[in-house]
Design a protein around this motif. Sequence first.
Motif, PDB file in Angstrom:
ATOM      1  N   GLU A 280      16.093  -7.632   5.789  1.00  8.52           N
ATOM      2  CA  GLU A 280      15.690  -6.745   5.546  1.00  8.52           C
ATOM      3  C   GLU A 280      14.465  -6.600   4.152  1.00  8.52           C
ATOM      4  O   GLU A 280      13.821  -7.124   3.401  1.00  8.52           O
ATOM      5  CB  GLU A 280      16.551  -5.747   4.679  1.00  8.52           C
ATOM      6  N   CYS A 281      13.319  -6.385   4.798  1.00  2.97           N
ATOM      7  CA  CYS A 281      11.904  -6.130   4.067  1.00  2.97           C
ATOM      8  C   CYS A 281      10.493  -4.937   4.598  1.00  2.97           C
ATOM      9  O   CYS A 281      11.645  -3.809   5.200  1.00  2.97           O
ATOM     10  CB  CYS A 281      11.042  -7.179   4.530  1.00  2.97           C
ATOM     11  N   GLY A 282       9.933  -4.499   3.300  1.00  8.18           N
ATOM     12  CA  GLY A 282       9.449  -2.821   3.703  1.00  8.18           C
ATOM     13  C   GLY A 282       8.257  -3.593   3.815  1.00  8.18           C
ATOM     14  O   GLY A 282       7.504  -4.120   3.337  1.00  8.18           O
ATOM     15  N   VAL A 283       7.115  -3.096   4.403  1.00 11.47           N
ATOM     16  CA  VAL A 283       5.605  -3.439   4.158  1.00 11.47           C
ATOM     17  C   VAL A 283       4.582  -1.883   4.546  1.00 11.47           C
ATOM     18  O   VAL A 283       5.745  -1.306   3.864  1.00 11.47           O
ATOM     19  CB  VAL A 283       4.736  -3.870   5.797  1.00 11.47           C
ATOM     20  N   GLY A 284       3.827  -2.344   3.498  1.00  9.40           N
ATOM     21  CA  GLY A 284       2.971  -0.892   3.184  1.00  9.40           C
ATOM     22  C   GLY A 284       2.288   0.117   3.935  1.00  9.40           C
ATOM     23  O   GLY A 284       2.229  -0.382   5.618  1.00  9.40           O
ATOM     24  N   TYR A 285       2.422   1.332   4.041  1.00 11.55           N
ATOM     25  CA  TYR A 285       2.103   2.199   5.070  1.00 11.55           C
ATOM     26  C   TYR A 285       0.755   2.050   5.753  1.00 11.55           C
ATOM     27  O   TYR A 285       0.613   2.992   6.506  1.00 11.55           O
ATOM     28  CB  TYR A 285       1.387   3.780   4.170  1.00 11.55           C
ATOM     29  N   GLU A 286       0.275   1.114   5.101  1.00  9.20           N
ATOM     30  CA  GLU A 286      -1.323   1.363   5.604  1.00  9.20           C
ATOM     31  C   GLU A 286      -1.556  -0.090   6.829  1.00  9.20           C
ATOM     32  O   GLU A 286      -2.585  -0.672   7.619  1.00  9.20           O
ATOM     33  CB  GLU A 286      -2.614   0.669   4.479  1.00  9.20           C
TER      34      GLU A 286
ATOM     35  N   ILE B 200       7.232   1.169   4.664  1.00  8.63           N
ATOM     36  CA  ILE B 200       8.715   1.087   5.666  1.00  8.63           C
ATOM     37  C   ILE B 200       9.162  -0.127   5.954  1.00  8.63           C
ATOM     38  O   ILE B 200       8.527  -1.344   6.360  1.00  8.63           O
ATOM     39  CB  ILE B 200       7.215   1.621   7.451  1.00  8.63           C
ATOM     40  N   ASN B 201      10.413   0.546   5.691  1.00  9.89           N
ATOM     41  CA  ASN B 201      11.378  -0.801   5.920  1.00  9.89           C
ATOM     42  C   ASN B 201      11.335  -0.923   7.787  1.00  9.89           C
ATOM     43  O   ASN B 201      11.707  -0.494   8.634  1.00  9.89           O
ATOM     44  CB  ASN B 201      13.037  -0.282   5.189  1.00  9.89           C
ATOM     45  N   TYR B 202      12.116  -2.750   7.246  1.00  4.24           N
ATOM     46  CA  TYR B 202      13.108  -2.576   8.680  1.00  4.24           C
ATOM     47  C   TYR B 202      13.876  -4.376   8.575  1.00  4.24           C
ATOM     48  O   TYR B 202      14.359  -4.534   7.677  1.00  4.24           O
ATOM     49  CB  TYR B 202      11.717  -3.585   9.585  1.00  4.24           C
ATOM     50  N   LEU B 203      14.763  -3.906   9.960  1.00  5.42           N
ATOM     51  CA  LEU B 203      15.752  -5.032   9.941  1.00  5.42           C
ATOM     52  C   LEU B 203      15.535  -6.312  11.117  1.00  5.42           C
ATOM     53  O   LEU B 203      15.107  -5.967  11.920  1.00  5.42           O
ATOM     54  CB  LEU B 203      16.607  -4.200   9.966  1.00  5.42           C
ATOM     55  N   CYS B 204      15.432  -7.424  10.461  1.00  4.06           N
ATOM     56  CA  CYS B 204      15.296  -8.504  11.547  1.00  4.06           C
ATOM     57  C   CYS B 204      16.433  -8.938  10.978  1.00  4.06           C
ATOM     58  O   CYS B 204      16.894  -8.888  10.643  1.00  4.06           O
ATOM     59  CB  CYS B 204      13.591  -9.300  10.676  1.00  4.06           C
ATOM     60  N   ARG B 205      16.859  -9.237  12.784  1.00  6.78           N
ATOM     61  CA  ARG B 205      18.204  -9.912  13.087  1.00  6.78           C
ATOM     62  C   ARG B 205      18.179 -11.460  14.213  1.00  6.78           C
ATOM     63  O   ARG B 205      16.700 -11.470  14.754  1.00  6.78           O
ATOM     64  CB  ARG B 205      19.174  -9.302  13.094  1.00  6.78           C
TER      65      ARG B 205
ATOM     66  N   GLY C  83      -3.232 -10.795   4.571  1.00  3.06           N
ATOM     67  CA  GLY C  83      -3.104  -9.588   4.236  1.00  3.06           C
ATOM     68  C   GLY C  83      -2.488  -8.537   4.619  1.00  3.06           C
ATOM     69  O   GLY C  83      -2.696  -7.317   3.484  1.00  3.06           O
ATOM     70  N   ILE C  84      -1.231  -8.509   4.548  1.00  2.00           N
ATOM     71  CA  ILE C  84       0.088  -7.669   4.811  1.00  2.00           C
ATOM     72  C   ILE C  84       0.778  -7.812   3.517  1.00  2.00           C
ATOM     73  O   ILE C  84       1.353  -8.570   2.581  1.00  2.00           O
ATOM     74  CB  ILE C  84       0.667  -8.205   5.614  1.00  2.00           C
ATOM     75  N   ASN C  85       0.555  -6.330   3.102  1.00  2.00           N
ATOM     76  CA  ASN C  85       1.347  -5.956   1.705  1.00  2.00           C
ATOM     77  C   ASN C  85       2.794  -5.909   2.033  1.00  2.00           C
ATOM     78  O   ASN C  85       3.683  -5.192   2.508  1.00  2.00           O
ATOM     79  CB  ASN C  85       0.394  -4.442   0.523  1.00  2.00           C
ATOM     80  N   ILE C  86       3.484  -6.294   0.841  1.00  2.00           N
ATOM     81  CA  ILE C  86       4.765  -5.677   0.999  1.00  2.00           C
ATOM     82  C   ILE C  86       5.339  -5.032  -0.375  1.00  2.00           C
ATOM     83  O   ILE C  86       4.954  -5.746  -1.121  1.00  2.00           O
ATOM     84  CB  ILE C  86       5.955  -7.688   0.710  1.00  2.00           C
ATOM     85  N   PRO C  87       4.893  -4.142  -0.589  1.00  2.00           N
ATOM     86  CA  PRO C  87       4.895  -3.500  -1.817  1.00  2.00           C
ATOM     87  C   PRO C  87       6.119  -3.169  -2.724  1.00  2.00           C
ATOM     88  O   PRO C  87       7.036  -3.309  -1.931  1.00  2.00           O
ATOM     89  CB  PRO C  87       4.133  -1.510  -0.493  1.00  2.00           C
ATOM     90  N   PHE C  88       6.403  -3.256  -4.341  1.00  2.00           N
ATOM     91  CA  PHE C  88       7.433  -2.681  -4.812  1.00  2.00           C
ATOM     92  C   PHE C  88       7.259  -1.396  -4.756  1.00  2.00           C
ATOM     93  O   PHE C  88       6.075  -0.771  -4.997  1.00  2.00           O
ATOM     94  CB  PHE C  88       7.012  -3.710  -6.434  1.00  2.00           C
ATOM     95  N   PRO C  89       8.492  -0.553  -5.405  1.00  2.00           N
ATOM     96  CA  PRO C  89       8.766   0.567  -5.680  1.00  2.00           C
ATOM     97  C   PRO C  89       7.541   0.956  -6.516  1.00  2.00           C
ATOM     98  O   PRO C  89       7.524   0.584  -7.607  1.00  2.00           O
ATOM     99  CB  PRO C  89      10.432   0.636  -6.112  1.00  2.00           C
TER     100      PRO C  89
END
Length: 300
Positions: free
Chosen positions: A190-196, A235-240, A270-276
Motif C-alpha cells: 500500500e502506498c500513496g502519490v501526490g494529487y498532482e 491518492i492511495n493505492y493497493l498493489c498485489r 519525479g513522482i511525489n510520495i507525500p507525507f501526511p
Amino acid sequence: MKEQLNTAFGNLKEKLLGWFNAIIENLPNLILAILVFATAFFVARYVSRFVEKLVSKRVEQKSISLVVSRIASVITVLIGLFLALGILNLSQALTSLLAGAGVIGLVVGLALQGTLSNTVSGIVLSFRNRIRIGNWVETNGYSGEVMDINLNTFILKEADNNIVVVPNKMILENPIKNYSLTTKMRVFLECGVGYESDLELVEKLTKTTIANTFDQVESAEDVEFYYTEFGGSSINYLCRFWIDAENMLEKLKAKTRAIIEIKKAYDKEGINIPFPIRTLQFDNKLNIHAPELKEAYSNN
C-alpha cells in the motif's frame, strides 16, 4: 519387663538374620536383574535410532518416525523391567501389578488428564500430513518454523530465533496456518502519490517496476493495481503480486525489495510520495483594530 525386651530383641534379631540370609541367597539374581534393567536402558537408545531410520525410509514425515522411535524405546525399557522382576522371582508381584494396572491407570488418568491429552495430541499431530517438521506455521498467536513434535509439546522457532514451546493440546484444538503447504505467497503493498501525479503513469510504472524486479512475475499484467481512496494528502493505492515463498521471512524480504525499487522509480520520474500534511485554514480574519478589542486592552 526385662524378659519381654529380651524376647523382642530376639525376634528382631531373627527377622534381620532372615532378611540378610534372603539377600545373600538372592544376591546373584539381584545383580543379574539390575544388569538386565540397565542393559534395557542402553538397548532402548539403539532401538530408538534403528526404528527411526527404518521408519524414515518408508515414511517421509519426520515427526512420525520420531514418535514411533520413542514409543519403541519405552516398550524396550518396560520389557527390561518385566524381565528383571521375573529374575527376582517376583512373578506374583508382577501379576498383581498387571491386575492393578486398570485401577492405577484410571487414577493416573484422572490425575494426569492434561498430560495424557497432550501425549495423545502429540501422536495425532505426528501423523498429520499437513503439519511437518520444517514447516512455517502460525498458531496460538505465534509464527515460526516447526522444530519438533514430541509426545508433550509442539516446538516452534520464531523469526527472531526465539523458541516457543506450545502444549500439543492447544495446537490440536486451535486453528493453524501452514505457509509451507503452498509454494506461492501474495505480497500486499500500500502506498500513496501526490494529487498532482499522473495516475495512469503511476500505475504503469509501478507494475513495470514489480515485473522487472521479481523473476516470478512474468509480465506487468500479472501485477494487480487498484486506487483505493482520496487520502488526506495523497491518492492511495493497493498493489498485489505473487512470489515463490514458503514462509513469512521471504515475504517480508520481497516486500522490502519492492518498496526500495518503487521508491527509486518514483524519484527518477519525479513522482511525489507525500507525507501526511494538515492545513489549518481560518476564513474569518481577526481584526485587531476592532473597538471592543481596544476597549478591553485599555481596561487591562
